[in-house]
Design a protein around this motif. Sequence first.
Motif, PDB file in Angstrom:
ATOM      1  N   LEU A  17      43.802 -26.356 -21.116  1.00 38.24           N
ATOM      2  CA  LEU A  17      42.970 -26.019 -19.967  1.00 38.24           C
ATOM      3  C   LEU A  17      41.804 -25.093 -20.316  1.00 38.24           C
ATOM      4  O   LEU A  17      40.848 -24.989 -19.543  1.00 38.24           O
ATOM      5  N   LYS A  18      41.872 -24.426 -21.442  1.00 38.86           N
ATOM      6  CA  LYS A  18      40.806 -23.500 -21.813  1.00 38.86           C
ATOM      7  C   LYS A  18      39.480 -24.248 -21.935  1.00 38.86           C
ATOM      8  O   LYS A  18      39.392 -25.298 -22.580  1.00 38.86           O
ATOM      9  N   GLY A  19      38.452 -23.689 -21.307  1.00 36.37           N
ATOM     10  CA  GLY A  19      37.126 -24.272 -21.380  1.00 36.37           C
ATOM     11  C   GLY A  19      36.862 -25.380 -20.390  1.00 36.37           C
ATOM     12  O   GLY A  19      35.765 -25.942 -20.367  1.00 36.37           O
ATOM     13  N   ARG A  20      37.847 -25.721 -19.558  1.00 37.39           N
ATOM     14  CA  ARG A  20      37.660 -26.800 -18.592  1.00 37.39           C
ATOM     15  C   ARG A  20      37.186 -26.260 -17.244  1.00 37.39           C
ATOM     16  O   ARG A  20      37.273 -25.068 -16.953  1.00 37.39           O
ATOM     17  N   ASP A  21      36.740 -27.175 -16.401  1.00 32.53           N
ATOM     18  CA  ASP A  21      36.303 -26.846 -15.052  1.00 32.53           C
ATOM     19  C   ASP A  21      37.525 -26.462 -14.217  1.00 32.53           C
ATOM     20  O   ASP A  21      38.475 -27.255 -14.111  1.00 32.53           O
ATOM     21  N   PRO A  22      37.534 -25.283 -13.611  1.00 28.64           N
ATOM     22  CA  PRO A  22      38.713 -24.875 -12.838  1.00 28.64           C
ATOM     23  C   PRO A  22      39.012 -25.781 -11.650  1.00 28.64           C
ATOM     24  O   PRO A  22      40.150 -25.836 -11.189  1.00 28.64           O
ATOM     25  N   ARG A  23      38.023 -26.526 -11.163  1.00 32.57           N
ATOM     26  CA  ARG A  23      38.258 -27.448 -10.055  1.00 32.57           C
ATOM     27  C   ARG A  23      39.117 -28.634 -10.485  1.00 32.57           C
ATOM     28  O   ARG A  23      39.685 -29.340  -9.627  1.00 32.57           O
TER      29      ARG A  23
END
Length: 604
Positions: free
Chosen positions: A60-66
């Motif tokens: 999940l690191k670096g991804r869009d939180p949405r």
Amino acid sequence: MATLQTPTGFTMDNSGRRIVVDPVTRIEGHMRCEVNVDSNNVIRNAVSTGTMWRGLEVILKGRDPRDAWAFVERICGVCTGCHALTSVRAVEDALGIRIPKNAHLIREIMAKTLQWHDHVVHFYHLHALDWVNPVNALKADPKATSELQQMVSPSHPMASAGYFRDVQARLKKFVESGQLGIFKNGYWSNPAYKLPPEADLMAVTHYLEALDFQKEIVKVHTVFGGKNPHPNYMVGGVPCAINMDGDGAAGAPLNMERLNFVRQRLLEAYEFSKNVYIPDVIAIASFYKGWLHGGGLSGINVMDYGDYEKVPYDHSTCQLPGGVILNGNWNEVHPIDPRDPAQVQEFVTHSWYTYGDDSKGLHPWDGVTQAKFELGPNFKGTKTDIQELDERAKYSWIKAPRWRGHACEVGPLARYILAYAQGVDYVKGQVDESLGRFNALAGTNLTPKQALPTTIGRTLARALEAHYCAKMMLDDFDALIANIKAGDRATANVEKWDPKTWPAECKGVGTVAAPRGGLGHWIKIKNGKIENYQCVVPTTWNGSPRDPKGNIGAFEASLMNTPMERPDEPVEILRTLHSFDPCLACSTHVMAPDGGELARVTVR
């Protein structure tokens, strides 16, 4: 070790015969359990191990939180939806988003649908066979079974002798074919099974009824979330529009026909948990009235964040309030704050991870997921064929969450103890009425504090929570219809959808009363991307290994001092572990983008 006194008062002694259960079946994920029994076949030491590597936070690191909800929802296919809901709550908390009332009510119905479905499937299809002997049901008198059914649940319409005779004939054909299928490899001759044939036939019949109905209740998710498993969610609300006069086309699936369909499923769920599920648990428990084992930490320390808010964003309106009870003192409930770095912390002293300094705990906002696989000097076997683990060293892929340093049990039983202690009227009424029925059937006089902190109490709490959820879903549905009739059709707040409206840095936390217990997701967002993401799930709490102080987790504590009829046929171990409904896929997992290598663990 030979003998160790834990801070919570358990005396661990690994000098006796070692029994290994690997894998533990009828759970989600991969789990191993080892116990030591003394000369009287009583468990004196327990070692619970998660045998999958956890690493989802890394992807999940670096991804869009949405997008985070869509990834974490796939942690598990059983507790489908609860991770997505926790995730969107965490992101909304970080960004200061407030969802519309309709979205809140729809999310509540979806969450409680999952709760009800998960609890029913868990009992009938994962846990009941620890108490119920389907082969013994062939000896039952269908007429006596009908009488038993009408005694324990007179409102259930499917109770005739002919109905039970037909089910018994189907079962007989199945057994005599020699293809036992899901009933294969059971310890059906073990004297740990106590039910008379008529109770076995009644329970197996309801096993089949539940198998048929469980596929109907999940259709609620398909109406609101488009599919099941893994229904759709969105940051800011829910992705379903309302058009009461429409036909479900043009992106507006919620019309009156669909809502009436949902209401009918909710009514059926309410009736099933009332007339079948709860009566079955009470009836079965009455035949095991002397088996008051498996309480473990539930009689000492329990925890939950609280959930099912009547008013959005107002945690004081939780219908199952959160808190922490320590040392079995029901008269004092400590408030819980998942934001406080001194409260929730994870330790890795006995986990196959490293923090550099493995004696310290980390709050999830500062959590680290760095694998370090190593076996202790006293393990037996080889690294590819382990005979016995060394619990003095690292021995699990599960971390050890603690509340202010205390090991706690989470789950429906924890929620019900907390609610009962805090005087929630509906819960007190459920518990007192159910316990009264149990005492009448069993000829006992147990109090809630005696009956609830047991394996049977844990199973009963799950059934009562399922029915409470069914009631709350109907209330939520009525509130949703009233709000729509008042002219409110909003299902999403997209004011902060554009990352340009976000602060440069922010962090949030989301919590949910997941089927297996208190679930929390913590997120840090920087420059529009996920900087850190940590999930602390119920089975991480319950299935944790020891911590630096020697505290044992709920699984291990629950097995202590349990007598076994036949250690080589570990019905009692499975009975208690299954009562937690373990989900190792949630507590230990690994994913990598595009199938690429995320990390390499070499075992020599």
